[in-house]
Design a protein around this motif. Structure first.
Motif, short mmCIF file in Angstrom:
data_model
loop_
_atom_site.label_atom_id
_atom_site.label_comp_id
_atom_site.label_asym_id
_atom_site.label_seq_id
_atom_site.Cartn_x
_atom_site.Cartn_y
_atom_site.Cartn_z
N ARG A 95 -9.73 5.17 -24.48
CA ARG A 95 -9.54 6.63 -24.41
C ARG A 95 -8.48 6.98 -23.37
N HIS A 96 -8.54 6.35 -22.21
CA HIS A 96 -7.58 6.60 -21.13
C HIS A 96 -6.17 6.28 -21.60
N LEU A 123 -6.80 -0.10 -17.48
CA LEU A 123 -6.34 1.28 -17.41
C LEU A 123 -4.88 1.32 -17.00
N SER A 124 -4.06 1.97 -17.82
CA SER A 124 -2.64 2.13 -17.47
C SER A 124 -2.49 3.17 -16.38
N LYS A 125 -1.40 3.06 -15.63
CA LYS A 125 -1.11 4.00 -14.54
C LYS A 125 0.30 4.56 -14.71
N ALA A 126 0.49 5.74 -14.18
CA ALA A 126 1.81 6.38 -14.23
C ALA A 126 1.91 7.33 -13.05
N PRO A 127 3.13 7.63 -12.60
CA PRO A 127 3.30 8.54 -11.45
C PRO A 127 2.66 9.91 -11.69
N GLU A 128 2.61 10.33 -12.94
CA GLU A 128 2.03 11.65 -13.24
C GLU A 128 0.52 11.69 -12.98
N ILE A 129 -0.13 10.52 -12.96
CA ILE A 129 -1.57 10.48 -12.68
C ILE A 129 -1.75 10.36 -11.17
N VAL A 130 -2.15 11.46 -10.56
CA VAL A 130 -2.19 11.51 -9.10
C VAL A 130 -3.53 11.04 -8.54
N CYS A 131 -4.54 10.89 -9.39
CA CYS A 131 -5.83 10.37 -8.92
C CYS A 131 -6.61 9.84 -10.12
N VAL A 145 -5.41 14.28 -13.04
CA VAL A 145 -6.57 13.52 -12.56
C VAL A 145 -7.25 12.90 -13.77
N ALA A 146 -7.54 11.61 -13.70
CA ALA A 146 -8.25 10.91 -14.78
C ALA A 146 -9.63 10.51 -14.29
N LEU A 147 -10.67 11.08 -14.92
CA LEU A 147 -12.05 10.70 -14.61
C LEU A 147 -12.52 9.75 -15.70
N ASP A 148 -12.52 8.45 -15.39
CA ASP A 148 -12.76 7.40 -16.38
C ASP A 148 -14.24 7.01 -16.44
N LEU A 149 -14.52 5.94 -17.21
CA LEU A 149 -15.90 5.50 -17.41
C LEU A 149 -16.31 4.55 -16.29
N LEU A 150 -16.05 3.30 -16.45
CA LEU A 150 -16.34 2.29 -15.43
C LEU A 150 -15.39 1.12 -15.62
N PRO A 151 -15.18 0.29 -14.60
CA PRO A 151 -14.15 -0.75 -14.69
C PRO A 151 -14.34 -1.71 -15.86
N GLY A 199 2.73 11.05 -23.92
CA GLY A 199 4.11 10.58 -23.83
C GLY A 199 4.38 9.69 -22.64
N LEU A 200 3.33 9.17 -22.03
CA LEU A 200 3.49 8.26 -20.90
C LEU A 200 3.39 6.81 -21.37
N ALA A 201 3.98 5.89 -20.61
CA ALA A 201 3.87 4.47 -20.94
C ALA A 201 2.42 4.04 -20.80
N ALA A 202 1.89 3.34 -21.82
CA ALA A 202 0.48 2.97 -21.79
C ALA A 202 0.24 1.65 -22.51
N ASN A 203 -0.82 0.96 -22.09
CA ASN A 203 -1.24 -0.25 -22.81
C ASN A 203 -1.70 0.12 -24.21
N ASP A 204 -1.71 -0.90 -25.09
CA ASP A 204 -2.12 -0.62 -26.47
C ASP A 204 -3.65 -0.58 -26.58
N ALA A 205 -4.14 -0.37 -27.80
CA ALA A 205 -5.57 -0.16 -28.02
C ALA A 205 -6.42 -1.40 -27.75
N LYS A 206 -5.81 -2.57 -27.68
CA LYS A 206 -6.58 -3.79 -27.46
C LYS A 206 -6.81 -4.09 -25.98
N SER A 207 -6.12 -3.37 -25.11
CA SER A 207 -6.22 -3.65 -23.68
C SER A 207 -7.46 -3.00 -23.07
N ASN A 208 -8.11 -3.72 -22.16
CA ASN A 208 -9.24 -3.16 -21.42
C ASN A 208 -8.84 -2.76 -20.00
#
Length: 334
Positions: free
Chosen positions: A170-171, A190-198, A156-162, A179-188
């Motif tokens: 941070r996300h 939020l990346s998603k992956a099957p392991e993130i269920v909410c 579960v990822a509890l983020d800041l705001l859109p 070890g999940l696929a993610a956007n780099d530090a310049k992206s605003n």
């Protein structure tokens, strides 16, 4: 020959003139935080006040009513411009919406430095003094990965705001560290992956995070790992898990390093947290403002103010400090 009374009168006039001259030369620096209640920003204000007193500057302070209150921050900036501030330090609540107000200040020759959170685009301010938020996320992601020891994660990822840069960095950093696929530090985004269920927005608020976690538990009752944007959100997540009787089977990782967060890490509420240093950000900002007032030299670019992984229990292969060290460096009420 002057009488004693005349000599005293001249001395008083001289002292008044000197005081007026000092006041005229005294650098005026504004500090605009997101709120005046979050311990992180309380400490930032304390740090700015201490540095201003040490350097002989006058500090003006203001804030939004809550995280995300852009209008409140604009009003604070306008008040500081009217009061003669030559430098404004700001932690943007809305990285994009605050840009026109920043431009208005810079067009008047005022130096604007972002603290903790960048504007969007970052070049909207003269400089940024902040934690590397992507690194902060990577550190807790790496810790969580090692602590899970190969167990399949349901996150579960509890983020800041859109759209907020800090929330995205941070996300995405957490995902990268895990070890999940993610956007780099310049992206605003939020990346998603099957392991993130909410995923849910917490606005960095304990009560809102608790509600978000309760909602996520309904969708994903078998969660075993929670990423939170900050420690108040971690406390909210823990409260929800405890009410559901699931607090012992779920690991929480977070970012901040405040004294309450370190206590929670020591108690096992939070497994690990990335500690940042608001007092240092504020002190550097005030010092830069004083230098600008004296020499005309503006600060520029990004300055990393450091981050340290604090863990309740160390795990093999991940460099961390213990909670005793975290408590020595924490901010907020000890």
């Amino acid at each position: 020959m002057l009488s004693s009374r005349s000599i005293l009168a001249l001395a008083a006039m001289s002292l008044a003139a000197s005081s007026a001259a000092f006041a005229a030369d005294q650098p005026v620096i504004g500090l605009v935080t997101k709120t005046e209640t979050n311990p992180f920003f309380v400490k930032m204000k304390e740090g700015a006040q201490e540095e201003a007193k040490k350097l002989g500057a006058k500090l003006l302070s203001g804030a939004g009513k809550a995280d995300g209150d852009n209008a409140g921050q604009i009003t604070a900036m306008e008040n500081m411009i009217a009061a003669g501030a030559k430098t404004i330090l700001i932690t943007p609540s809305d990285a994009k919406a605050i840009v026109p107000a920043i431009k208005k200040a810079r067009d008047k020759g005022i130096m604007v430095i972002a603290l903790d959170s960048p504007a969007d685009p970052p070049e909207a301010t003269d400089a940024l003094f902040a934690t590397n938020n992507y690194t902060a996320g990577v550190l807790i992601g790496e810790y969580a990965k090692a602590a899970m020891a190969g167990k399949p994660a349901k996150i579960v990822a509890l983020d800041l705001l859109p759209g907020h840069p800090v929330g995205a960095q941070r996300h995405n950093g957490f995902m990268k560290g895990f070890g999940l696929a993610a956007n780099d530090a310049k992206s605003n985004e939020l990346s998603k992956a099957p392991e993130i269920v909410c995923m849910a927005d917490s606005f960095g608020d304990q009560a809102k995070a608790q509600t978000a976690m309760e909602n996520c538990l309904q969708r994903a009752p078998d969660v075993n790992l929670v990423y939170t944007i900050n420690e108040p959100a971690a406390a909210g997540a823990y409260n929800a898990l405890k009410r559901a009787g699931k607090e012992k089977g779920v690991m929480i990782v977070s970012v901040d390093g405040g004294c309450q967060g370190i206590k929670d890490t020591n108690a096992g509420v939070i497994a690990a947290t990335s500690q940042q240093y608001p007092l240092k950000m504020a002190a550097m900002g005030v010092a830069a403002g004083v230098e600008f007032a004296k020499t005309g030299k503006k600060a520029s670019g990004y300055v990393d103010t450091g981050v340290t992984l604090i863990a309740g229990k160390s795990v093999p292969g991940v460099d961390s400090k213990d909670t005793k060290t975290g408590a020595e460096l924490c901010w907020g009420k000890k």
